[in-house]
Design a protein around this motif. Structure first.
Motif, mmCIF file in Angstrom:
data_model
loop_
_atom_site.group_PDB
_atom_site.id
_atom_site.type_symbol
_atom_site.label_atom_id
_atom_site.label_comp_id
_atom_site.label_asym_id
_atom_site.label_seq_id
_atom_site.Cartn_x
_atom_site.Cartn_y
_atom_site.Cartn_z
ATOM 1 N N MET A 84 0.815 -1.215 0.000
ATOM 2 C CA MET A 84 0.000 0.000 0.000
ATOM 3 C C MET A 84 0.850 1.267 0.000
ATOM 4 N N THR A 85 2.171 1.127 0.019
ATOM 5 C CA THR A 85 3.037 2.313 -0.088
ATOM 6 C C THR A 85 3.391 2.627 -1.542
ATOM 7 N N ALA A 86 2.965 1.766 -2.469
ATOM 8 C CA ALA A 86 3.219 2.016 -3.890
ATOM 9 C C ALA A 86 2.343 3.178 -4.375
ATOM 10 N N GLY A 91 -0.355 9.002 -9.151
ATOM 11 C CA GLY A 91 0.839 9.395 -8.428
ATOM 12 C C GLY A 91 0.679 9.493 -6.926
ATOM 13 N N GLU A 92 -0.518 9.220 -6.397
ATOM 14 C CA GLU A 92 -0.728 9.241 -4.952
ATOM 15 C C GLU A 92 -0.279 7.918 -4.341
ATOM 16 N N ARG A 93 0.023 7.939 -3.052
ATOM 17 C CA ARG A 93 0.300 6.677 -2.371
ATOM 18 C C ARG A 93 -0.999 5.907 -2.200
ATOM 19 N N LYS A 94 -0.937 4.608 -2.449
ATOM 20 C CA LYS A 94 -2.148 3.802 -2.360
ATOM 21 C C LYS A 94 -2.738 3.811 -0.952
ATOM 22 N N THR A 206 -5.705 0.865 -7.417
ATOM 23 C CA THR A 206 -4.898 0.327 -8.513
ATOM 24 C C THR A 206 -3.454 0.839 -8.477
ATOM 25 N N ASP A 207 -2.563 0.012 -8.989
ATOM 26 C CA ASP A 207 -1.139 0.355 -9.111
ATOM 27 C C ASP A 207 -0.879 1.179 -10.359
#
Length: 287
Positions: A84-86, A91-94, A206-207
């Protein structure tokens, strides 16, 4: 409101009417009927529902119309692991977007007087926050979720789902917030157990596609290693990556649909209200 709920309210808005209606396991509490409106009397109506004062003012016989007031017990199930830090496509952190989703569900329950709790964690274990009502309780849950930033372990939302399947026996509404999980036997098995007992919704953050990040593609936040390496510039590899992603998402959609789990993907905070309304609408129609 506290800082987390205020932030969510600025993105989601304050109108939560009609959201989270329905569901197989909505619970009727002590006050089961709520006044809705007045309408003209028709033969066959219960005369006990006549509003005599309103009838005298209007010059015709008016009936009080009531609707059932249904409440849910809502359990948030959240991935608080390293995945969840991706970053999202925006461009936001998940984890930041996930926190907004959790807060939006909290805002909806405030307007309905629902009880709400949360189970969150990673592959190492789960934290259980008991069901309660109220703004202070929801703000505290959001604070604890965001506070997990400092000590994240590998993500494994199936561990949280397995915890819920073991510890929550009574029917309730489960709202899962995570990234898009891989479909495997563990996920399929725990979904079958949970969907047989509870109503379920799933919001997946989503990534950012691996092929859009630098010359070596994206990297795995859990290991720090590039996903595609130098092959990220090879057209055949990129095409194969797209096909694999489509197959993965199709399998996930089929599994969630099979178990009647209302689900959406969320690419960023700008989609917050639209996606939550979409998900709760599917849930309400299914109920």
């Amino acid at each position: 409101m506290g800082k987390y709920l205020n932030r969510v309210k600025s993105l989601f808005g304050s109108d939560t009417r009609g959201l989270l209606e329905g569901g197989r396991h909505a619970l009727l509490h002590t006050r089961t009927l709520e006044f809705d409106e007045l309408r003209p009397y028709v033969p066959g109506d219960d005369v006990r529902d006549i509003d005599w004062k309103a009838s005298a003012r209007s010059g015709s016989v008016l009936i009080k119309r009531f609707v059932s007031e249904k409440h849910h017990k809502v359990l948030l199930v959240a991935d608080a692991g390293l995945d969840m830090t991706a970053r999202t496509p925006n461009g936001e952190r998940k984890c930041d977007v996930a926190g907004q989703i959790l807060g939006a569900i909290g805002l909806i329950t405030l307007g309905r007087s629902d009880e709400i709790g949360m189970v969150y964690g990673d592959a190492r274990g789960s934290v259980n926050i008991r069901l309660r009502r109220g703004e202070t309780h929801i703000e505290s849950m959001l604070h604890r979720y965001h506070d997990s930033d400092a000590h994240r372990g590998p993500s494994d939302v199936v561990s949280q789902l397995e915890y819920v399947a073991t510890h929550y026996r009574h029917a309730m509404l489960l709202v899962v917030v995570s990234d898009e999980p891989d479909v495997d036997d563990r996920l399929a098995a725990v979904l079958a157990r949970l969907a047989a007992r509870h109503d379920m919704m799933w919001a997946m953050v989503t990534d950012r596609p691996a092929i859009e990040v630098g010359s070596e593609g994206g990297y795995d936040v859990a290991t720090g290693r590039p996903v595609l390496g130098s092959a990220a510039t090879d057209a055949r590899v990129v095409a194969a990556y797209h096909r694999a992603e489509q197959r993965r998402r199709r399998r996930l959609t089929e599994l969630l649909t099979e178990h009647a789990v209302a689900h959406v993907t969320v690419a960023g905070s700008r989609e917050l209200r639209r996606r939550i309304v979409e998900m709760t609408g599917v849930f309400s129609r299914a109920g």
